[in-house]
Design a protein around this motif. Structure first.
Motif, short mmCIF file in Angstrom:
data_model
loop_
_atom_site.label_atom_id
_atom_site.label_comp_id
_atom_site.label_asym_id
_atom_site.label_seq_id
_atom_site.Cartn_x
_atom_site.Cartn_y
_atom_site.Cartn_z
N ILE A 1 66.91 39.56 51.56
CA ILE A 1 68.31 39.19 51.30
C ILE A 1 68.64 38.22 50.44
CG2 ILE A 1 68.41 37.58 53.09
CD1 ILE A 1 71.00 40.28 52.19
N LEU A 2 67.93 37.32 50.12
CA LEU A 2 68.20 36.38 49.02
C LEU A 2 67.81 36.76 47.68
CD1 LEU A 2 66.59 33.09 50.51
CD2 LEU A 2 68.94 33.79 50.50
N ALA A 3 66.98 38.13 47.61
CA ALA A 3 66.67 38.57 46.27
C ALA A 3 67.58 39.85 45.86
CB ALA A 3 65.46 38.95 46.12
N VAL A 4 68.53 40.19 46.97
CA VAL A 4 69.07 41.42 46.54
C VAL A 4 70.63 41.13 46.08
CG1 VAL A 4 70.47 43.27 47.81
CG2 VAL A 4 68.29 42.62 48.86
N PHE B 1 65.31 30.68 57.59
CA PHE B 1 65.80 29.96 56.39
C PHE B 1 65.59 28.40 56.31
CE2 PHE B 1 68.08 33.88 56.20
CZ PHE B 1 67.23 34.61 55.01
N PRO B 2 64.73 27.66 55.49
CA PRO B 2 65.00 25.98 55.46
C PRO B 2 66.30 26.02 54.76
CG PRO B 2 63.60 27.13 53.73
CD PRO B 2 63.86 28.31 54.41
N ARG B 3 66.70 24.56 54.87
CA ARG B 3 68.07 24.13 54.71
C ARG B 3 68.55 24.50 53.09
NH1 ARG B 3 66.37 21.96 58.77
NH2 ARG B 3 67.78 21.22 60.61
N GLU B 4 67.90 24.58 52.05
CA GLU B 4 68.32 24.82 50.90
C GLU B 4 68.62 26.39 50.99
OE1 GLU B 4 66.92 24.60 46.30
OE2 GLU B 4 65.65 23.43 47.70
N ASP B 5 67.49 27.02 51.23
CA ASP B 5 67.86 28.89 51.35
C ASP B 5 68.89 28.86 52.32
OD1 ASP B 5 65.82 28.96 49.38
OD2 ASP B 5 64.36 29.40 50.85
N PHE C 1 71.84 31.26 51.25
CA PHE C 1 72.24 32.76 52.11
C PHE C 1 73.54 32.66 52.78
CE2 PHE C 1 72.04 34.31 56.65
CZ PHE C 1 71.96 35.55 56.41
N LEU C 2 74.15 31.77 53.30
CA LEU C 2 75.48 31.65 53.49
C LEU C 2 76.38 31.77 52.26
CD1 LEU C 2 75.34 28.62 56.15
CD2 LEU C 2 75.49 31.43 56.83
N GLN C 3 76.06 31.53 51.34
CA GLN C 3 77.08 31.53 50.11
C GLN C 3 77.26 32.70 49.65
OE1 GLN C 3 79.11 28.95 48.76
NE2 GLN C 3 79.99 30.71 48.07
N VAL D 1 54.08 30.42 61.98
CA VAL D 1 55.66 30.72 61.74
C VAL D 1 56.34 29.40 61.84
CG1 VAL D 1 57.59 31.80 63.09
CG2 VAL D 1 55.41 32.89 63.16
N ARG D 2 57.28 29.53 61.07
CA ARG D 2 58.21 27.86 60.83
C ARG D 2 59.70 28.61 61.20
NH1 ARG D 2 56.86 24.26 55.87
NH2 ARG D 2 54.58 23.72 56.50
N GLN D 3 60.06 28.03 62.25
CA GLN D 3 61.57 28.12 62.50
C GLN D 3 62.40 26.93 62.39
OE1 GLN D 3 62.73 31.07 63.59
NE2 GLN D 3 61.24 32.23 64.63
N HIS D 4 63.36 27.01 61.66
CA HIS D 4 64.22 25.73 61.27
C HIS D 4 65.28 25.56 62.14
CE1 HIS D 4 62.03 25.38 57.12
NE2 HIS D 4 61.90 26.80 57.46
N ILE D 5 65.31 24.67 62.73
CA ILE D 5 66.32 23.90 63.82
C ILE D 5 67.31 23.30 63.36
CG2 ILE D 5 66.38 22.91 66.00
CD1 ILE D 5 64.19 25.19 65.88
N TYR D 6 68.59 23.84 63.78
CA TYR D 6 69.95 23.43 63.37
C TYR D 6 70.67 23.13 64.44
CZ TYR D 6 68.84 25.84 58.65
OH TYR D 6 68.16 25.97 57.59
#
Length: 247
Positions: A96-99, A119-123, A127-129, A200-205
């Motif tokens: 999605i980040l490349a579309v 997604f890590p925080r920067e990505d 993504f949200l933007q 696997v990495r899951q980013h926790i918010y």
């Protein structure tokens, strides 16, 4: 290349699909239609669409779906079914980040299936933007995640396992890295003599952190729910359904 670019193929892809509850998916589709105020002819983006368990029913109800996913297997299945049933579904097999989408391309968007934590925080902020930019003014975005800090940490498990439909067994060894805010898991899928392992990495918010990031992208959180009955999210709830509106 991020781990999720190659995760959903073979045994993990099969296990994920077998583990889905069709009746619960129907409830989620109703939730999306109602909370996003979807109407016939609306253009809707499904991020991490998988095999289209939400997109296909929504398209059948008259919405025009654009589905983005990285799994070739899922995309081919979704494309085949949508063509067979003559449904208004456009399938894009890409990150999605490349579309590239034009501004205001969609009336609504959603990211369900617990993939929001990829997604890590920067990505994540990018993504949200991107979501904010492609929505029309007043357009809404819904997400689902089981990896919110308030959900994970009250009952954090270093090891867990579960049987999946059929003969598949899933096992995970988890380690939390607090300075970077992610859980790294060694996930193993076993079926007969077949064994597949992924890191696997899951980013926790936290919910507050997500609220700030959504706001920074021009998306105002209008609802944070702990279930499909739209009860307010509380500490310890196992999942979050969040709805935001572009301002």
């Amino acid at each position: 290349m991020a781990w999720y670019h190659t995760y959903f193929e073979g045994l993990p892809q099969k296990a994920w699909k077998l583990n889905q509850d069709e009746e619960y998916t129907e409830f989620e589709v109703d939730f999306l239609r109602d909370t996003l105020d979807l109407k016939e002819g609306n253009k809707v983006l499904d991020v991490m669409a998988g095999y289209g368990r939400h997109a296909l029913p929504l398209a059948d109800q008259g919405m025009e779906l654009t589905c983005v996913d990285l799994s070739t297997e899922y995309c081919e299945e979704l494309q085949k079914i949508s063509e067979q049933e003559n449904l208004p579904v456009d399938v894009i097999c890409e990150d999605i980040l490349a579309v590239a989408f034009g501004a205001g391309s969609f009336d609504a968007a959603y990211c369900f299936g617990n993939s929001f934590s990829f997604f890590p925080r920067e990505d994540m902020q990018k993504f949200l933007q991107k979501i904010s930019d492609l929505l029309i003014p007043g357009g809404q975005f819904a997400i689902h995640t089981e990896n919110l800090a308030e959900s994970i940490f009250p009952n954090y498990q270093i090891r867990n396992w579960m049987p999946v439909e059929g003969d598949i067994v899933y096992l995970a060894q988890n380690e939390y890295f607090p300075e970077e805010g992610y859980i790294e898991a060694e996930q193993t899928f076993i079926s007969g003599t077949e064994k597949v392992t992924h890191i696997v990495r899951q980013h926790i918010y936290t919910l507050a952190e997500l609220g700030f990031m959504f706001q920074s992208a021009g998306l105002k959180v209008v609802g944070a729910f702990g279930n499909l009955e739209a009860d307010p999210f509380m500490l310890g709830d196992e999942q979050l359904y969040l709805v935001a509106r572009k301002f």
